[in-house]
Design a protein around this motif. Sequence first.
Motif, PDB file in Angstrom:
ATOM      1  N   THR A 176       0.829  -1.218   0.000  1.00  0.00           N
ATOM      2  CA  THR A 176       0.000   0.000   0.000  1.00  0.00           C
ATOM      3  C   THR A 176       0.858   1.261   0.000  1.00  0.00           C
ATOM      4  O   THR A 176       0.387   2.328  -0.380  1.00  0.00           O
ATOM      5  CB  THR A 176      -0.939   0.027   1.228  1.00  0.00           C
ATOM      6  OG1 THR A 176      -0.152   0.056   2.432  1.00  0.00           O
ATOM      7  CG2 THR A 176      -1.852  -1.182   1.246  1.00  0.00           C
ATOM      8  N   GLU A 186       0.653  11.307   2.064  1.00  0.00           N
ATOM      9  CA  GLU A 186      -0.312  11.953   2.962  1.00  0.00           C
ATOM     10  C   GLU A 186      -1.746  11.673   2.513  1.00  0.00           C
ATOM     11  O   GLU A 186      -2.631  11.425   3.336  1.00  0.00           O
ATOM     12  CB  GLU A 186      -0.064  13.462   3.020  1.00  0.00           C
ATOM     13  CG  GLU A 186       1.154  13.865   3.839  1.00  0.00           C
ATOM     14  CD  GLU A 186       0.996  13.589   5.329  1.00  0.00           C
ATOM     15  OE1 GLU A 186      -0.132  13.302   5.786  1.00  0.00           O
ATOM     16  OE2 GLU A 186       2.013  13.640   6.039  1.00  0.00           O
ATOM     17  N   GLU A 187      -1.965  11.706   1.190  1.00  0.00           N
ATOM     18  CA  GLU A 187      -3.304  11.412   0.665  1.00  0.00           C
ATOM     19  C   GLU A 187      -3.743   9.991   1.003  1.00  0.00           C
ATOM     20  O   GLU A 187      -4.933   9.718   1.183  1.00  0.00           O
ATOM     21  CB  GLU A 187      -3.319  11.583  -0.863  1.00  0.00           C
ATOM     22  CG  GLU A 187      -3.245  13.022  -1.339  1.00  0.00           C
ATOM     23  CD  GLU A 187      -3.127  13.108  -2.856  1.00  0.00           C
ATOM     24  OE1 GLU A 187      -3.361  12.066  -3.521  1.00  0.00           O
ATOM     25  OE2 GLU A 187      -2.791  14.190  -3.371  1.00  0.00           O
ATOM     26  N   ASN A 188      -2.795   9.093   1.082  1.00  0.00           N
ATOM     27  CA  ASN A 188      -3.099   7.679   1.326  1.00  0.00           C
ATOM     28  C   ASN A 188      -2.748   7.235   2.749  1.00  0.00           C
ATOM     29  O   ASN A 188      -2.616   6.041   3.017  1.00  0.00           O
ATOM     30  CB  ASN A 188      -2.339   6.808   0.319  1.00  0.00           C
ATOM     31  CG  ASN A 188      -2.862   6.948  -1.104  1.00  0.00           C
ATOM     32  OD1 ASN A 188      -3.788   6.275  -1.501  1.00  0.00           O
ATOM     33  ND2 ASN A 188      -2.252   7.864  -1.857  1.00  0.00           N
ATOM     34  N   LYS A 189      -2.617   8.194   3.663  1.00  0.00           N
ATOM     35  CA  LYS A 189      -2.184   7.880   5.024  1.00  0.00           C
ATOM     36  C   LYS A 189      -3.110   6.897   5.723  1.00  0.00           C
ATOM     37  O   LYS A 189      -2.657   5.956   6.374  1.00  0.00           O
ATOM     38  CB  LYS A 189      -2.061   9.160   5.842  1.00  0.00           C
ATOM     39  CG  LYS A 189      -1.496   8.926   7.248  1.00  0.00           C
ATOM     40  CD  LYS A 189      -1.243  10.228   7.983  1.00  0.00           C
ATOM     41  CE  LYS A 189      -0.623   9.954   9.358  1.00  0.00           C
ATOM     42  NZ  LYS A 189      -0.304  11.210  10.080  1.00  0.00           N
ATOM     43  N   ASP A 190      -4.407   7.090   5.594  1.00  0.00           N
ATOM     44  CA  ASP A 190      -5.362   6.197   6.265  1.00  0.00           C
ATOM     45  C   ASP A 190      -5.258   4.774   5.723  1.00  0.00           C
ATOM     46  O   ASP A 190      -5.329   3.798   6.485  1.00  0.00           O
ATOM     47  CB  ASP A 190      -6.787   6.721   6.099  1.00  0.00           C
ATOM     48  CG  ASP A 190      -7.030   8.008   6.870  1.00  0.00           C
ATOM     49  OD1 ASP A 190      -6.231   8.283   7.799  1.00  0.00           O
ATOM     50  OD2 ASP A 190      -7.980   8.735   6.535  1.00  0.00           O
ATOM     51  N   LYS A 191      -5.075   4.655   4.420  1.00  0.00           N
ATOM     52  CA  LYS A 191      -4.984   3.330   3.808  1.00  0.00           C
ATOM     53  C   LYS A 191      -3.671   2.641   4.194  1.00  0.00           C
ATOM     54  O   LYS A 191      -3.652   1.440   4.502  1.00  0.00           O
ATOM     55  CB  LYS A 191      -5.064   3.462   2.281  1.00  0.00           C
ATOM     56  CG  LYS A 191      -5.013   2.129   1.535  1.00  0.00           C
ATOM     57  CD  LYS A 191      -5.134   2.351   0.030  1.00  0.00           C
ATOM     58  CE  LYS A 191      -5.041   1.027  -0.724  1.00  0.00           C
ATOM     59  NZ  LYS A 191      -5.123   1.226  -2.193  1.00  0.00           N
ATOM     60  N   GLY A 206      -1.680   3.524   6.830  1.00  0.00           N
ATOM     61  CA  GLY A 206      -1.701   3.346   8.282  1.00  0.00           C
ATOM     62  C   GLY A 206      -0.390   3.649   8.976  1.00  0.00           C
ATOM     63  O   GLY A 206      -0.082   3.062  10.008  1.00  0.00           O
TER      64      GLY A 206
END
Length: 422
Positions: A290, A335-340, A342
């Motif tokens: 990811t 940063e845009e994909n931080k939640d994905k 983790g």
Amino acid sequence: MARIVMKFGGTSMAGTERIRRVANIVRRQQAAGHEVAVVVSAMAGETDRLVNFCREANPLYDPAEYDVVVASGEQVTSGLLALTLQAMGCKARSWLGWQLPIHTDDAHAKARIEDIDSEALLASMAAGEIAVIPGFQGLSPANRVTTLGRGGSDTSAVAVAAAVNADRCDIYTDVDGVYTTDPRIVAKARKLSHVTYEEMLELASVGSKVLQTRSVSLAMKEKVRVQVLSSFIDDDAPAADTLPGTMIVSDEELEGLDMERQLITGIAADKNEAKVTLTRIADRPGAVATVFEPLAANNINVDMIIQNVAKDKGETDVTFTVPKADLLRTQALLEENKDKIGFFRMISDDKVAKISVVGVGMRSHAGVASTMFKALADRGINIQAISTSEIKVSVLIDEDETELAVRVLHTAYDLDSKDEAA
């Protein structure tokens, strides 16, 4: 007599006096009885000037129109060189990318050459005409002008040499060959008479600025013999045939020369690297994927990768490097994909350098890496990351220690202790 493709870079074409010097070098090769084609770059600094015009006109420029603008730099120098050769009494004409044509794919600003129609070019050369070809440009399937990316004139020259079955491709630069390392850093760096395609490909990919990586890859694929020479020689200097630079050849040809091979061929340094560390990523299958999926989707090349188990059970830290020019985009995508992804925290550092040792001798000799690590450790140089291939070991260090590391390794591998065997 030979069929030769000659390529001259931007510094060699920077102004009428230098173009006249280039014309003299070309004229001497034809006078020796060779069939000659010449590939030229734009004048030094001209492509940057044209790129800035595009950005000023439209920051979100259409790549196809961008290619129309930036390809004009090579068109100017090809015409000027043809005119200069004519003034010297030579038969010469320019062949633009669309006139041969040089067929490419439709990836504007980073096109790849697919085929070159060489029939008319061969007939022209056989008739004693010097063909002057602008590098860096081609023709898309939609009949639009394309460009090959920065440094693409090297690739143009190798592709032309392959298309006309040239005896060799002479790349004239502001250096007189390939050295064991940058002579500006190590005064005792030695010019190499021969380097294999694989070694040159690795050196080009890890920071050596002598040849573009794609041109070396194409030369290896098409078995084009490439010679690196300096265009900054006296007007009365002998021709390239008697003043050789560095030949880039196959392993088989090098073995046939019965040369005593050096364990390490060269040392390269690259300051165009940036390091990114993501902390406390879940230690589970697919978690690291990811991280790199959004970077791959946006054509950001990742080099060194290190994954360490963090102190907290079930979590890991991931460190990797990207080109310094891509650091801001990399940070934004992560940063845009931080939640994905983790991750807990992102730490970036663009004050790093990659130091690489390259040599086909690594295949049959142990201890290359340990010599590198010990030499750096003895001088207090900390290694932040490591990557290897069959004939290369690279380490990431602090940028301020670049020149010291290169000098230390050059000595450690005995590269400055004796003349190269001929």
